[in-house]
Motif scaffolding. Structure first.
Motif, short mmCIF file in Angstrom:
data_model
loop_
_atom_site.label_atom_id
_atom_site.label_comp_id
_atom_site.label_asym_id
_atom_site.label_seq_id
_atom_site.Cartn_x
_atom_site.Cartn_y
_atom_site.Cartn_z
N ASP A 104 35.76 39.10 42.40
CA ASP A 104 34.48 38.61 41.90
C ASP A 104 34.78 37.62 40.79
OD1 ASP A 104 31.94 38.14 41.01
OD2 ASP A 104 31.32 40.24 41.03
N ALA A 105 34.72 36.31 41.11
CA ALA A 105 35.02 35.26 40.14
C ALA A 105 33.75 34.58 39.65
CB ALA A 105 35.96 34.23 40.76
N ARG A 114 40.76 46.47 47.96
CA ARG A 114 40.95 46.37 46.51
C ARG A 114 39.94 45.37 45.96
NH1 ARG A 114 47.56 46.12 46.68
NH2 ARG A 114 47.98 48.17 45.78
N LEU A 115 39.33 45.71 44.83
CA LEU A 115 38.35 44.84 44.19
C LEU A 115 38.81 44.50 42.78
CD1 LEU A 115 35.59 43.42 44.03
CD2 LEU A 115 34.60 45.62 43.34
N LYS A 143 25.61 33.73 48.69
CA LYS A 143 27.07 33.73 48.85
C LYS A 143 27.68 35.10 48.55
CE LYS A 143 28.23 32.06 44.25
NZ LYS A 143 28.89 33.33 43.87
N THR A 144 27.15 35.79 47.54
CA THR A 144 27.71 37.11 47.24
C THR A 144 27.40 38.10 48.36
OG1 THR A 144 27.57 36.76 44.85
CG2 THR A 144 27.65 39.04 45.63
N THR A 145 26.19 38.06 48.89
CA THR A 145 25.84 38.94 50.00
C THR A 145 26.72 38.67 51.21
OG1 THR A 145 23.53 39.14 49.29
CG2 THR A 145 24.01 39.60 51.60
N HIS A 184 28.17 40.47 40.67
CA HIS A 184 27.33 41.21 41.62
C HIS A 184 28.10 41.70 42.85
CE1 HIS A 184 23.86 40.26 39.26
NE2 HIS A 184 23.89 38.96 39.54
N LEU A 185 29.35 41.30 43.00
CA LEU A 185 30.06 41.65 44.22
C LEU A 185 30.26 43.15 44.35
CD1 LEU A 185 31.43 40.69 46.80
CD2 LEU A 185 33.56 40.38 45.48
#
Length: 330
Positions: free
Chosen positions: A35-36, A120-121, A13-15, A41-42
């Motif tokens: 990134d929740a 934005r992260l 899912k992160t990939t 890893h995001l």
């Protein structure tokens, strides 16, 4: 659009959420990525090195600032201390917009430069030593839920949230905060077990759920997913040399991602855009209030010493008509 990526641990899912974010940036969409997942890893999937990922500010550490800003001049919220993760906005609340600059983004968001644009992260932040043994995942994502409750987003604006593994998000109302939920499933019994949980839990809340089959190697894998998830299967993704290189820290330019996988990402964007057409701000607001009242009765009133039901503004409906309110000064 507010988009969630969910699935069991190791499903990819992160990939896939990082690929979707890159795809949106390449298509000139405005993107806030969140990134929740406690296993953060995001940032790395978006190309940050270990030092850069570790330097991302934790939203949980900025919760007092987030509450004070969002409270604004709402007379129903007497102090930031009485706000909890489910507190809904009302007349006088400050709202968030994807494209604006505000103190929350200043404190919690960092700009990540991708091949085809900037995004934005934001990150919930990992467990700290003081959390171990006493804190749960939901204590960390409360800041995300509060921000989503106060977010006004429009077309060509995306908030993409990489959620925690499994079905933990159902312990709060955050699973109803999204226009589209993409569940990443491998073609195995374990791979589809989380799908069944999500499908069952979300049944009564109108959650728009689509399955993305990952690590699909042939017709047998595809047939398995079709049998298990039926018409909820949106698209499948197979092996990617581009992803393997990215995971080694040596990605090629995103434009070189395999054509089949680029088409799969476009299918996700098309599904997200379709969900925007079905958006019901009234239902969204009612669900927000529903979970707030449940949390208030269950633990919020006791913790804050206040009647949190009084925070509900019965005349307020969140929506794009609120944009003028969102622009009020700090």
């Amino acid at each position: 659009m507010k988009i969630a990526f969910v699935g069991k641990g190791g499903s990819g899912k992160t990939t896939l959420s990082s690929l979707f974010i890159r795809h949106l940036a390449a298509n000139e969409a405005h993107v806030v990525a969140v990134d929740a997942d406690i296993n953060q890893h995001l940032g790395a999937a978006l190309g940050l090195d270990e030092e850069e990922s570790a330097a991302l500010p934790a939203m949980g550490a900025q919760l007092p600032l987030i509450k004070e800003y969002l409270r604004g001049s709402n007379p129903r919220i007497t102090s930031a201390e009485t706000m909890i993760k489910t507190t809904p906005p009302g007349e006088g609340s400050r709202l968030l917009r994807v494209r604006e600059d505000n103190p929350i983004f200043d404190a919690c968001a960092r700009t990540v430069r991708l091949d085809d644009g900037d995004i934005r992260l934001m990150a919930t932040g990992p467990f700290t030593e003081s959390d171990l043994g006493v804190a749960c995942y939901h204590s960390k994502v409360g800041a995300v839920e509060l921000c989503l409750n106060h977010l006004v987003d429009g077309p060509d604006e995306y908030v993409v949230v990489d959620m925690t593994a499994g079905s933990d998000s159902f312990a709060s109302g955050m699973f109803t905060r999204f226009d589209m939920t993409f569940l990443i499933a491998e073609p195995t019994r374990k791979g589809v077990s989380v799908y069944r949980q999500y499908k069952e839990y979300a049944r009564d809340f109108g959650v728009d759920l689509k399955v993305v089959g990952n690590k699909v190697q042939g017709e047998d894998d595809l047939e398995f997913l079709r049998d298990e998830v039926g018409e909820d299967l949106l698209v499948t993704v197979g092996h990617s040399d581009w992803v393997r290189a990215m995971e080694k820290g040596r990605p090629a330019r995103f434009e070189l991602l395999e054509a089949d996988n680029r088409m799969a990402l476009q299918a996700l964007q098309n599904a997200a855009e379709d969900s925007y057409e079905r958006r019901d701000w009234g239902r969204y607001t009612r669900q927000m209030v529903h979970f707030h009242l449940r949390n208030a009765e269950s633990w919020g009133n006791e913790k804050t010493g206040a009647d949190l039901a009084a925070q509900v503004d019965p005349a307020f409906v969140l929506g794009e008509h609120c944009r003028a309110e969102a622009a009020q000064p700090a």
